[in-house]
Design a protein around this motif. Structure first.
Motif, PDB file in Angstrom:
ATOM      1  N   GLY A   1     -13.861   6.872 -89.252  1.00 34.08           N
ATOM      2  CA  GLY A   1     -15.091   6.588 -88.507  1.00 34.08           C
ATOM      3  C   GLY A   1     -15.406   5.106 -88.368  1.00 34.08           C
ATOM      4  O   GLY A   1     -16.473   4.722 -87.904  1.00 34.08           O
ATOM      5  N   LEU A   2     -14.474   4.249 -88.790  1.00 36.88           N
ATOM      6  CA  LEU A   2     -14.719   2.798 -88.729  1.00 36.88           C
ATOM      7  C   LEU A   2     -14.480   2.240 -87.328  1.00 36.88           C
ATOM      8  O   LEU A   2     -14.841   1.104 -87.047  1.00 36.88           O
ATOM      9  CB  LEU A   2     -13.729   2.101 -89.659  1.00 36.88           C
ATOM     10  CG  LEU A   2     -14.233   1.447 -90.924  1.00 36.88           C
ATOM     11  CD1 LEU A   2     -13.102   0.662 -91.568  1.00 36.88           C
ATOM     12  CD2 LEU A   2     -15.417   0.537 -90.652  1.00 36.88           C
ATOM     13  N   GLY A   3     -13.834   3.032 -86.507  1.00 34.05           N
ATOM     14  CA  GLY A   3     -13.535   2.564 -85.150  1.00 34.05           C
ATOM     15  C   GLY A   3     -12.421   1.526 -85.118  1.00 34.05           C
ATOM     16  O   GLY A   3     -12.411   0.637 -84.256  1.00 34.05           O
ATOM     17  N   LEU A   4     -11.469   1.628 -86.043  1.00 38.23           N
ATOM     18  CA  LEU A   4     -10.370   0.646 -86.068  1.00 38.23           C
ATOM     19  C   LEU A   4      -9.580   0.677 -84.765  1.00 38.23           C
ATOM     20  O   LEU A   4      -9.014  -0.329 -84.345  1.00 38.23           O
ATOM     21  CB  LEU A   4      -9.436   0.915 -87.254  1.00 38.23           C
ATOM     22  CG  LEU A   4     -10.023   0.685 -88.648  1.00 38.23           C
ATOM     23  CD1 LEU A   4      -8.960   0.886 -89.723  1.00 38.23           C
ATOM     24  CD2 LEU A   4     -10.635  -0.711 -88.771  1.00 38.23           C
ATOM     25  N   GLU A   5      -9.590   1.866 -84.118  1.00 42.17           N
ATOM     26  CA  GLU A   5      -8.848   1.988 -82.857  1.00 42.17           C
ATOM     27  C   GLU A   5      -9.461   1.082 -81.771  1.00 42.17           C
ATOM     28  O   GLU A   5      -8.760   0.622 -80.877  1.00 42.17           O
ATOM     29  CB  GLU A   5      -8.769   3.457 -82.392  1.00 42.17           C
ATOM     30  CG  GLU A   5     -10.105   4.150 -82.079  1.00 42.17           C
ATOM     31  CD  GLU A   5     -10.927   4.542 -83.327  1.00 42.17           C
ATOM     32  OE1 GLU A   5     -10.465   4.334 -84.467  1.00 42.17           O
ATOM     33  OE2 GLU A   5     -12.051   5.048 -83.140  1.00 42.17           O
ATOM     34  N   ASN A   6     -10.755   0.796 -81.904  1.00 43.70           N
ATOM     35  CA  ASN A   6     -11.412  -0.057 -80.896  1.00 43.70           C
ATOM     36  C   ASN A   6     -10.956  -1.508 -80.966  1.00 43.70           C
ATOM     37  O   ASN A   6     -11.170  -2.275 -80.039  1.00 43.70           O
ATOM     38  CB  ASN A   6     -12.935   0.003 -81.054  1.00 43.70           C
ATOM     39  CG  ASN A   6     -13.455   1.404 -80.805  1.00 43.70           C
ATOM     40  OD1 ASN A   6     -12.802   2.196 -80.131  1.00 43.70           O
ATOM     41  ND2 ASN A   6     -14.615   1.717 -81.357  1.00 43.70           N
ATOM     42  N   ILE A   7     -10.382  -1.887 -82.125  1.00 36.83           N
ATOM     43  CA  ILE A   7      -9.910  -3.270 -82.237  1.00 36.83           C
ATOM     44  C   ILE A   7      -8.398  -3.322 -82.461  1.00 36.83           C
ATOM     45  O   ILE A   7      -7.834  -4.383 -82.724  1.00 36.83           O
ATOM     46  CB  ILE A   7     -10.654  -4.028 -83.365  1.00 36.83           C
ATOM     47  CG1 ILE A   7     -10.622  -3.229 -84.686  1.00 36.83           C
ATOM     48  CG2 ILE A   7     -12.099  -4.314 -82.970  1.00 36.83           C
ATOM     49  CD1 ILE A   7     -11.114  -4.019 -85.881  1.00 36.83           C
ATOM     50  N   GLY A   8      -7.765  -2.159 -82.424  1.00 38.72           N
ATOM     51  CA  GLY A   8      -6.298  -2.119 -82.527  1.00 38.72           C
ATOM     52  C   GLY A   8      -5.749  -2.478 -83.895  1.00 38.72           C
ATOM     53  O   GLY A   8      -4.640  -2.994 -84.004  1.00 38.72           O
ATOM     54  N   LEU A   9      -6.523  -2.180 -84.952  1.00 38.74           N
ATOM     55  CA  LEU A   9      -6.008  -2.478 -86.299  1.00 38.74           C
ATOM     56  C   LEU A   9      -5.158  -1.330 -86.809  1.00 38.74           C
ATOM     57  O   LEU A   9      -5.535  -0.173 -86.700  1.00 38.74           O
ATOM     58  CB  LEU A   9      -7.159  -2.690 -87.277  1.00 38.74           C
ATOM     59  CG  LEU A   9      -7.715  -4.093 -87.435  1.00 38.74           C
ATOM     60  CD1 LEU A   9      -8.553  -4.174 -88.690  1.00 38.74           C
ATOM     61  CD2 LEU A   9      -6.631  -5.143 -87.454  1.00 38.74           C
ATOM     62  N   GLU A  10      -4.034  -1.689 -87.409  1.00 40.53           N
ATOM     63  CA  GLU A  10      -3.112  -0.658 -87.890  1.00 40.53           C
ATOM     64  C   GLU A  10      -3.211  -0.490 -89.397  1.00 40.53           C
ATOM     65  O   GLU A  10      -3.563  -1.421 -90.120  1.00 40.53           O
ATOM     66  CB  GLU A  10      -1.672  -1.050 -87.561  1.00 40.53           C
ATOM     67  CG  GLU A  10      -1.356  -0.967 -86.085  1.00 40.53           C
ATOM     68  CD  GLU A  10      -0.258  -1.941 -85.709  1.00 40.53           C
ATOM     69  OE1 GLU A  10       0.581  -2.273 -86.568  1.00 40.53           O
ATOM     70  OE2 GLU A  10      -0.258  -2.386 -84.549  1.00 40.53           O
ATOM     71  N   LEU A  11      -2.839   0.722 -89.844  1.00 38.75           N
ATOM     72  CA  LEU A  11      -2.790   1.020 -91.268  1.00 38.75           C
ATOM     73  C   LEU A  11      -1.332   1.178 -91.668  1.00 38.75           C
ATOM     74  O   LEU A  11      -0.488   1.469 -90.822  1.00 38.75           O
ATOM     75  CB  LEU A  11      -3.544   2.321 -91.538  1.00 38.75           C
ATOM     76  CG  LEU A  11      -4.982   2.372 -91.007  1.00 38.75           C
ATOM     77  CD1 LEU A  11      -5.567   3.764 -91.194  1.00 38.75           C
ATOM     78  CD2 LEU A  11      -5.848   1.327 -91.720  1.00 38.75           C
ATOM     79  N   ASP A  12      -1.014   1.005 -92.950  1.00 35.30           N
ATOM     80  CA  ASP A  12       0.373   1.257 -93.368  1.00 35.30           C
ATOM     81  C   ASP A  12       0.556   2.755 -93.603  1.00 35.30           C
ATOM     82  O   ASP A  12      -0.367   3.549 -93.357  1.00 35.30           O
ATOM     83  CB  ASP A  12       0.761   0.403 -94.584  1.00 35.30           C
ATOM     84  CG  ASP A  12       0.194   0.940 -95.899  1.00 35.30           C
ATOM     85  OD1 ASP A  12      -0.642   1.868 -95.861  1.00 35.30           O
ATOM     86  OD2 ASP A  12       0.589   0.424 -96.958  1.00 35.30           O
ATOM     87  N   GLU A  13       1.736   3.144 -94.111  1.00 33.85           N
ATOM     88  CA  GLU A  13       2.045   4.591 -94.224  1.00 33.85           C
ATOM     89  C   GLU A  13       1.148   5.287 -95.231  1.00 33.85           C
ATOM     90  O   GLU A  13       1.010   6.495 -95.222  1.00 33.85           O
ATOM     91  CB  GLU A  13       3.548   4.798 -94.517  1.00 33.85           C
ATOM     92  CG  GLU A  13       4.035   4.510 -95.930  1.00 33.85           C
ATOM     93  CD  GLU A  13       4.013   3.034 -96.353  1.00 33.85           C
ATOM     94  OE1 GLU A  13       3.857   2.150 -95.472  1.00 33.85           O
ATOM     95  OE2 GLU A  13       4.133   2.754 -97.559  1.00 33.85           O
ATOM     96  N   ARG A  14       0.493   4.519 -96.113  1.00 31.79           N
ATOM     97  CA  ARG A  14      -0.420   5.138 -97.079  1.00 31.79           C
ATOM     98  C   ARG A  14      -1.884   4.967 -96.684  1.00 31.79           C
ATOM     99  O   ARG A  14      -2.778   5.171 -97.501  1.00 31.79           O
ATOM    100  CB  ARG A  14      -0.154   4.568 -98.472  1.00 31.79           C
ATOM    101  CG  ARG A  14       1.145   5.145 -99.054  1.00 31.79           C
ATOM    102  CD  ARG A  14       1.674   4.360-100.217  1.00 31.79           C
ATOM    103  NE  ARG A  14       0.751   4.354-101.346  1.00 31.79           N
ATOM    104  CZ  ARG A  14       0.958   3.663-102.469  1.00 31.79           C
ATOM    105  NH1 ARG A  14       2.045   2.931-102.594  1.00 31.79           N
ATOM    106  NH2 ARG A  14       0.089   3.703-103.448  1.00 31.79           N
ATOM    107  N   GLY A  15      -2.104   4.573 -95.438  1.00 29.89           N
ATOM    108  CA  GLY A  15      -3.475   4.477 -94.942  1.00 29.89           C
ATOM    109  C   GLY A  15      -4.190   3.196 -95.320  1.00 29.89           C
ATOM    110  O   GLY A  15      -5.406   3.068 -95.142  1.00 29.89           O
ATOM    111  N   ARG A  16      -3.455   2.208 -95.860  1.00 29.26           N
ATOM    112  CA  ARG A  16      -4.088   0.958 -96.282  1.00 29.26           C
ATOM    113  C   ARG A  16      -4.192  -0.025 -95.122  1.00 29.26           C
ATOM    114  O   ARG A  16      -3.279  -0.118 -94.307  1.00 29.26           O
ATOM    115  CB  ARG A  16      -3.279   0.316 -97.419  1.00 29.26           C
ATOM    116  CG  ARG A  16      -3.226   1.192 -98.652  1.00 29.26           C
ATOM    117  CD  ARG A  16      -2.307   0.623 -99.714  1.00 29.26           C
ATOM    118  NE  ARG A  16      -0.912   0.603 -99.285  1.00 29.26           N
ATOM    119  CZ  ARG A  16       0.109   0.446-100.122  1.00 29.26           C
ATOM    120  NH1 ARG A  16      -0.106   0.296-101.415  1.00 29.26           N
ATOM    121  NH2 ARG A  16       1.342   0.429 -99.675  1.00 29.26           N
TER     122      ARG A  16
END
Ligand code: FAD
Ligand code: NAI
Length: 471
Positions: free
Chosen positions: A284-299
């Motif tokens: 729910g942080l809206g990371l998709e709105n700024i194109g931030l990626e997470l690693d394979e463990r969600g970090r």
């Protein structure tokens, strides 16, 4: 807050990472806002983690001592009764006092506290869905993600926090279960197993690996700890994997498979605690709105200055790399604000202590013996048992040992591992020694007060290059 107002720093999450950063930023004279959706500050640690669990650990230890450990000390007590409701109230008093204290500290340092859920609109604007209703938008020159972590669920086992619980349910049970099975023999598993076993539950810990204590615990210390906890009545099934669970009957049924050739069996229990680790929380942080990626463990992926690929957006604490510990989050909070305000900051990741608050406590800092072996780093060992420490003997509380690992050539301290009374306080001395690059002889030639438990630490250091005096 309104859209026209621009902050120097917006922090999303008011856990240890977020609230400490807010206080520090306030102290640095920054215009700072900290957004927290929980309704209270302090995050997992203060509300449902470190603090409530330590209240239960401390008070269940007292209860257990009064019941089972007082007679041979010459103390005879009458009827001893557990009042679980008041036992839980004592925990709540500790939690509410501390969360209010944090709120006061934010105010005192001029940091704004916004109660609501924050999400990215774009790289500089955060939308806050306010807890009291309505919405606001704030702009920030810098934004810090400090949204923490949540319990990793066990696939196929629905968590209702009553019969199948995470640590959050386990710190709030309304009755002592007759039987409890803990999936995962890491820190949460063992701390909670201790609480409920002391209060009268028959507890079984099922651990996938061949040793308890989770990642990082020295194998020799882990084995010693397991022996001590077993003596206290906790049962262990190591090298055993939980395959599936079934909650349709009165008791929760777990099917387990011995990982190394043993036969499958099922375990029935009143309560099952899922404690197989935690995972970053960024929903729910809206990371998709700024194109931030997470690693394979969600970090959240960051560089050494906690920057994401968008340089003015940074991340610290459980939501990113490193051990999921409150004091690690706190160190990072100070460092990240210093990076923003001064351009430099520092955390020594090789020198972060770990403490498991069972009785006795288990604490360590630096490298374990298995770490050193894996890297082919030579080492020498000094150990000292608490059974040879006068204070531990006097206290009739002398299970455990101190183990020191040092460089054979330079004598520099490489790691310290303790299971024993007061280990969690003693590890501060080891951490300071490690941080300052002390040799084990530096420690051993430092005068330690007598009779103290810390003398065991000094003598273990002495044993790395010479003989201990009292063993
Ligand atoms: P958190 O404390 O999880 O805080 C994140 C906060 O962000 C939460 O309050 C959440 O509500 C909020 N948030 C998330 N998303 C949003 C959003 N979009 N908008 C607004 N707010 C948001 N560590 C120790 O060092 N010692 C211990 O003894 C210890 N005991 C523990 C016992 C238990 C049972 C558990 C579960 C953990 C324990 N830990 C302990 C670990 C410790 O709690 C964490 O390492 C620490 O809380 C991490 O801090 P954080 O600020 O990164 O995350
Ligand atoms: P953990 O990572 O410490 O331990 C999880 C354990 O579960 C591991 O030993 C793992 O091998 C085992 N496991 C995983 N899957 C399994 C399966 N299917 N069946 C059986 N065993 C399985 O995680 P835990 O205990 O959940 O704690 C989460 C975090 O919270 C930790 O990283 C810890 O740092 C933090 N914490 C710290 C405390 C402290 O500092 N005193 C107290 C409580 C939590």
């Amino acid at each position: 807050a309104s859209a026209s107002e621009e902050k120097d720093l917006i922090i999303i999450g008011g856990g240890v990472a977020g609230y400490v950063a807010a206080i520090k930023a306030g102290q640095e004279g920054m215009k700072v806002a900290c957004i927290e959706k929980r309704g209270t500050l302090g995050g997992t640690c203060l509300n449902v983690g470190c603090i409530p669990s330590k209240s239960l650990l401390n008070n269940s230890h007292l209860y257990h001592q009064i019941l089972h450990d007082s007679k041979h000390r010459g103390i005879e007590v009458g009827e001893v009764k557990l009042n679980l409701e008041n036992f839980m109230k004592a925990k709540e008093t500790a939690v509410s006092g501390l969360t209010k204290g944090v709120e006061f500290l934010l105010k005192k340092n001029g940091a704004e506290y916004i109660k609501g859920t924050g999400s990215f609109i774009n790289e500089n604007e955060i939308k806050v869905a306010l807890n009291d209703g309505g919405e606001s938008v704030i702009r920030g020159k810098n934004i810090l993600i400090a949204t923490g972590s949540e319990a990793t669920p066990f696939p196929g086992l629905h968590i209702d926090e009553q019969r199948v619980v995470t640590s959050t349910g386990a710190i709030a049970l309304q009755k002592v279960p007759e039987t409890m099975t803990v999936i995962g023999g890491g820190i949460i598993g063992l701390e909670m197993a201790s609480v409920w076993s002391r209060l009268g539950a028959k507890v079984t810990v099922v651990e996938f690996l061949g040793q308890i204590g989770g990642p990082g615990m020295d194998t020799e210390i882990s084995k010693a700890t397991q022996r001590i906890l077993k003596k206290q009545g906790i049962e262990f099934k190591l090298n055993t994997k939980v395959v599936s669970g079934d909650t349709t009957s009165e008791l929760v049924k777990l099917d387990v498979d011995a990982a190394k050739g043993g036969k499958p069996e099922s375990i029935d229990s009143e309560v099952v605690l899922v404690a197989i680790g935690r995972r970053p929380y960024t929903q729910g942080l809206g990371l998709e709105n700024i194109g931030l990626e997470l690693d394979e463990r969600g970090r959240v992926i960051i560089d050494s200055e906690y920057r994401t690929k968008i340089p003015h957006i940074r991340c610290i604490g459980d939501a990113t790399f490193g051990p999921m510990l409150a004091h690690k989050a706190e160190e990072e909070a100070v460092a990240v604000v210093e990076y923003i305000s001064k351009g430099h900051g520092h955390v020594n990741y090789g020198c972060i202590p770990s403490v498991m608050y069972t009785h006795p406590e288990v604490a360590w800092v630096g490298q374990s013996e298995q770490d050193l072996k894996a890297q082919n780093i030579p080492y020498k060992i000094g150990t000292f048992p608490f059974s040879a420490n006068s204070r531990a003997k006097t206290n009739l509380d002398h299970d455990g040992l101190v183990k020191i690992l040092a460089d054979p050539e330079t004598d520099r301290l490489l790691g310290a591992h303790i299971v024993g009374p007061g280990a969690g306080e003693m590890i501060a001395e080891a951490t300071l020694a490690l941080e300052y690059g002390a040799s084990s002889e530096d420690i051993a030639r430092t005068c330690h007060a007598h009779p103290t438990l810390a003398e065991a630490f000094k003598e273990a250091a002495m044993a790395t290059y010479d003989k201990a005096i009292h063993f």
